[in-house]
Design a protein around this motif. Structure first.
Motif, mmCIF file in Angstrom:
data_model
loop_
_atom_site.group_PDB
_atom_site.id
_atom_site.type_symbol
_atom_site.label_atom_id
_atom_site.label_comp_id
_atom_site.label_asym_id
_atom_site.label_seq_id
_atom_site.Cartn_x
_atom_site.Cartn_y
_atom_site.Cartn_z
ATOM 1 N N TYR A 153 -38.559 -19.857 51.509
ATOM 2 C CA TYR A 153 -39.068 -19.159 50.315
ATOM 3 C C TYR A 153 -37.915 -18.753 49.398
ATOM 4 O O TYR A 153 -37.999 -18.886 48.169
ATOM 5 C CB TYR A 153 -39.851 -17.908 50.729
ATOM 6 C CG TYR A 153 -41.282 -18.192 51.156
ATOM 7 C CD1 TYR A 153 -42.161 -18.854 50.287
ATOM 8 C CD2 TYR A 153 -41.740 -17.776 52.391
ATOM 9 C CE1 TYR A 153 -43.475 -19.104 50.668
ATOM 10 C CE2 TYR A 153 -43.055 -18.026 52.787
ATOM 11 C CZ TYR A 153 -43.923 -18.696 51.923
ATOM 12 O OH TYR A 153 -45.227 -18.944 52.304
ATOM 13 N N GLY A 198 -32.571 -30.932 51.159
ATOM 14 C CA GLY A 198 -32.836 -29.945 50.108
ATOM 15 C C GLY A 198 -31.596 -29.142 49.778
ATOM 16 O O GLY A 198 -31.302 -28.888 48.601
ATOM 17 N N LYS A 227 -34.926 -20.184 49.207
ATOM 18 C CA LYS A 227 -34.324 -21.380 48.606
ATOM 19 C C LYS A 227 -35.185 -21.890 47.448
ATOM 20 O O LYS A 227 -34.651 -22.257 46.384
ATOM 21 C CB LYS A 227 -34.186 -22.476 49.679
ATOM 22 C CG LYS A 227 -33.122 -22.189 50.727
ATOM 23 C CD LYS A 227 -31.740 -22.306 50.143
ATOM 24 C CE LYS A 227 -30.641 -21.997 51.155
ATOM 25 N NZ LYS A 227 -30.591 -22.933 52.268
ATOM 26 N N ILE A 228 -36.502 -21.903 47.637
ATOM 27 C CA ILE A 228 -37.396 -22.354 46.553
ATOM 28 C C ILE A 228 -37.299 -21.400 45.370
ATOM 29 O O ILE A 228 -37.262 -21.820 44.200
ATOM 30 C CB ILE A 228 -38.850 -22.455 47.058
ATOM 31 C CG1 ILE A 228 -38.961 -23.583 48.094
ATOM 32 C CG2 ILE A 228 -39.816 -22.706 45.896
ATOM 33 C CD1 ILE A 228 -40.327 -23.698 48.734
ATOM 34 N N LEU A 241 -36.252 -22.510 41.576
ATOM 35 C CA LEU A 241 -37.121 -22.210 40.429
ATOM 36 C C LEU A 241 -36.393 -21.328 39.419
ATOM 37 O O LEU A 241 -36.579 -21.474 38.205
ATOM 38 C CB LEU A 241 -38.399 -21.528 40.910
ATOM 39 C CG LEU A 241 -39.361 -22.425 41.695
ATOM 40 C CD1 LEU A 241 -40.476 -21.603 42.327
ATOM 41 C CD2 LEU A 241 -39.955 -23.513 40.787
ATOM 42 N N TYR A 268 -42.157 -16.525 44.826
ATOM 43 C CA TYR A 268 -41.555 -16.975 46.088
ATOM 44 C C TYR A 268 -40.615 -15.911 46.671
ATOM 45 O O TYR A 268 -40.547 -15.725 47.884
ATOM 46 C CB TYR A 268 -40.816 -18.308 45.884
ATOM 47 C CG TYR A 268 -41.769 -19.489 45.922
ATOM 48 C CD1 TYR A 268 -42.151 -20.058 47.139
ATOM 49 C CD2 TYR A 268 -42.300 -20.012 44.742
ATOM 50 C CE1 TYR A 268 -43.018 -21.142 47.178
ATOM 51 C CE2 TYR A 268 -43.181 -21.090 44.774
ATOM 52 C CZ TYR A 268 -43.534 -21.642 46.003
ATOM 53 O OH TYR A 268 -44.419 -22.706 46.056
ATOM 54 N N LEU A 316 -36.414 -29.175 45.229
ATOM 55 C CA LEU A 316 -37.673 -28.416 45.231
ATOM 56 C C LEU A 316 -38.756 -29.168 45.990
ATOM 57 O O LEU A 316 -39.506 -28.567 46.778
ATOM 58 C CB LEU A 316 -38.117 -28.170 43.784
ATOM 59 C CG LEU A 316 -39.382 -27.330 43.602
ATOM 60 C CD1 LEU A 316 -39.186 -25.933 44.184
ATOM 61 C CD2 LEU A 316 -39.765 -27.245 42.115
ATOM 62 N N TYR A 371 -38.003 -28.957 49.782
ATOM 63 C CA TYR A 371 -38.243 -27.629 50.342
ATOM 64 C C TYR A 371 -39.737 -27.297 50.399
ATOM 65 O O TYR A 371 -40.201 -26.655 51.351
ATOM 66 C CB TYR A 371 -37.496 -26.559 49.537
ATOM 67 C CG TYR A 371 -36.072 -26.355 49.993
ATOM 68 C CD1 TYR A 371 -35.782 -26.013 51.316
ATOM 69 C CD2 TYR A 371 -35.004 -26.511 49.104
ATOM 70 C CE1 TYR A 371 -34.464 -25.830 51.741
ATOM 71 C CE2 TYR A 371 -33.695 -26.326 49.514
ATOM 72 C CZ TYR A 371 -33.429 -25.995 50.843
ATOM 73 O OH TYR A 371 -32.132 -25.817 51.257
ATOM 74 N N LYS A 372 -40.484 -27.736 49.386
ATOM 75 C CA LYS A 372 -41.934 -27.479 49.411
ATOM 76 C C LYS A 372 -42.602 -28.278 50.529
ATOM 77 O O LYS A 372 -43.549 -27.793 51.156
ATOM 78 C CB LYS A 372 -42.551 -27.819 48.053
ATOM 79 C CG LYS A 372 -42.293 -26.750 47.007
ATOM 80 C CD LYS A 372 -43.114 -26.984 45.732
ATOM 81 C CE LYS A 372 -42.970 -25.811 44.773
ATOM 82 N NZ LYS A 372 -43.791 -25.976 43.554
#
Length: 401
Positions: free
Chosen positions: A363, A334, A365-366, A370, A382, A347, A350-351
């Motif tokens: 959270y 990721g 990084k996401i 986004l 997030y 994404l 990481y999810k």
């Protein structure tokens, strides 16, 4: 002596028999200031003989009495010495039990500072120190140091120990160093270890780790951990490639294959700009194994190295089932995908990582991905979750200072 007695006896008999044969005993007058004693010659001779015999007996008795005390004196001296040693041994026991007042009282009872043996001086000095009698401590240690080389070395070690006990590790080290390595035992190396640890001198601990293990001050596992701590500090503080290279040369073959150590080196290589060297080391290690510690290091890189990302994706595609639960691998991919601009791939990884373990960094990084995808409302969600988790962790932390 026998001849003399025989001569006296024969003479006396002659004196007695002479008057007896002459039908006249003869008389002896013994005059004093106030009295005149008159006795026959025979009686005088008898008294004379009796006095000689009495003197001989007295002489023999006195001689016996004089000769007996020599042996008796040795016995009493030996007894006194044994008693003194017993008291000293008892003082040592009291010292080991922490009863410093009793220990010092016994040692003082056995002798003065000037006459104390070296061992007693060192014990007395420590007793006095723990009782707050610092002048007595100095006097005892000064006296011990005047007794010779070995006593001086022992006194220096005691001074080091006492300084460490009051939190003065720096001065304690000065006394230990003054012995110039002439005292090597568990006590000394334990003091060195404690002082270095208190001062954060992990490089010094590493330099004597063989002796620390030899004298069982620490285990080999502990020695290894301090070596790694020292290496971590040195790698982190390295300001040039030359410094980093000199550290790399100190590593043995096993260390150069250690994923955690090499992860730190690769991270620093990237920070210092040597991306090619970082790529080479990374690819070599990934061919052998995908160690979690090394993958964690990749997950924190500030750049991407395409060849490394390709190698990770190749491994992930051939191990699709295990990849879904391999948190370090997902975070490493990721990070590299995000920095390569592969935002949707990043994404997804990481999810997937979030399903394994929710953490503030995932959270964030996401949220960053986004935000790059211009999905601001979801990014804000997030970020809020990351903030909430961070606040919760802070509120539940019981940090006792």
């Amino acid at each position: 002596m026998i001849k003399l007695i025989a001569f006296i006896v024969i003479t006396s008999i002659a004196i007695i028999l002479g008057p007896m044969l002459a039908d006249s005993q003869g008389f002896v007058h013994i005059a004093t200031n106030t009295h005149i004693v008159e006795t026959s010659l025979t009686t005088a001779i008898v008294l004379y003989l009796a006095s000689i015999i009495l003197l001989f007996i007295i002489y023999a008795v006195v001689k016996k009495i004089i000769s007996i005390p020599r042996g008796t004196l040795r016995i009493f001296k030996a007894r006194a010495t044994k008693k003194k040693l017993d008291l000293q041994d008892q003082a040592v026991i009291f010292f080991e039990q922490g009863q410093y007042d009793k220990s010092l009282a016994l040692l003082k009872h056995t002798s003065s500072i000037k006459n104390m043996p070296e061992k007693s001086l060192l014990i007395a000095a420590q007793d006095a120190f723990y009782l707050g009698l610092y002048d007595y401590t100095r006097q005892a240690l000064d006296e011990a140091q005047s007794r010779g080389k070995s006593a001086k070395l022992a006194a220096d070690v005691i001074r080091a120990k006492l300084n460490y006990n009051v939190g003065n590790a720096k001065v304690a080290l000065e006394y230990l160093d003054s012995t110039r390595g002439q005292v090597k035992n568990k006590c000394v190396y334990e003091l060195y270890f404690k002082c270095y640890l208190q001062l954060g001198l992990f490089d010094k601990i590493s330099s004597i780790q063989k002796d620390l293990c030899k004298f069982e001050v620490i285990t080999k596992e502990k020695a290894r951990s301090y070596f790694l701590k020292d290496l971590e500090i040195k790698v982190k503080n390295a300001q040039s490639m030359d410094e980093l290279e000199s550290l790399f040369k100190l590593l043995n073959k096993t260390d150069k294959k250690d994923p955690k150590i090499m992860g730190a080196f690769v991270f620093k290589l990237i920070k210092l700009g040597d991306v090619n060297r970082a790529r080479s080391i990374t690819l070599d290690l990934l061919k052998v194994s995908q160690d979690p510690a090394f993958l964690d290091s990749i997950a924190n890189w500030g750049i991407t190295i395409p060849d490394v990302l390709v190698a990770l994706k190749k491994y992930a595609s051939s191990n699709m089932i295990t990849t879904q639960v391999n948190l370090p691998l997902l975070k490493a991919m990721g990070n590299l995908e995000f920095r390569s601009g592969l935002l949707r791939d990043a994404l997804a990884d990481y999810k997937q990582a979030l399903t394994i373990e929710a953490s503030t960094d995932i959270y964030l990084k996401i949220g960053a991905i986004l935000n790059s995808l211009q999905n601001y409302p979801e990014a804000a969600e997030y970020y809020a979750k990351a903030n909430e988790m961070q606040n919760e962790a802070s509120a539940l932390t019981l940090d006792v200072k």
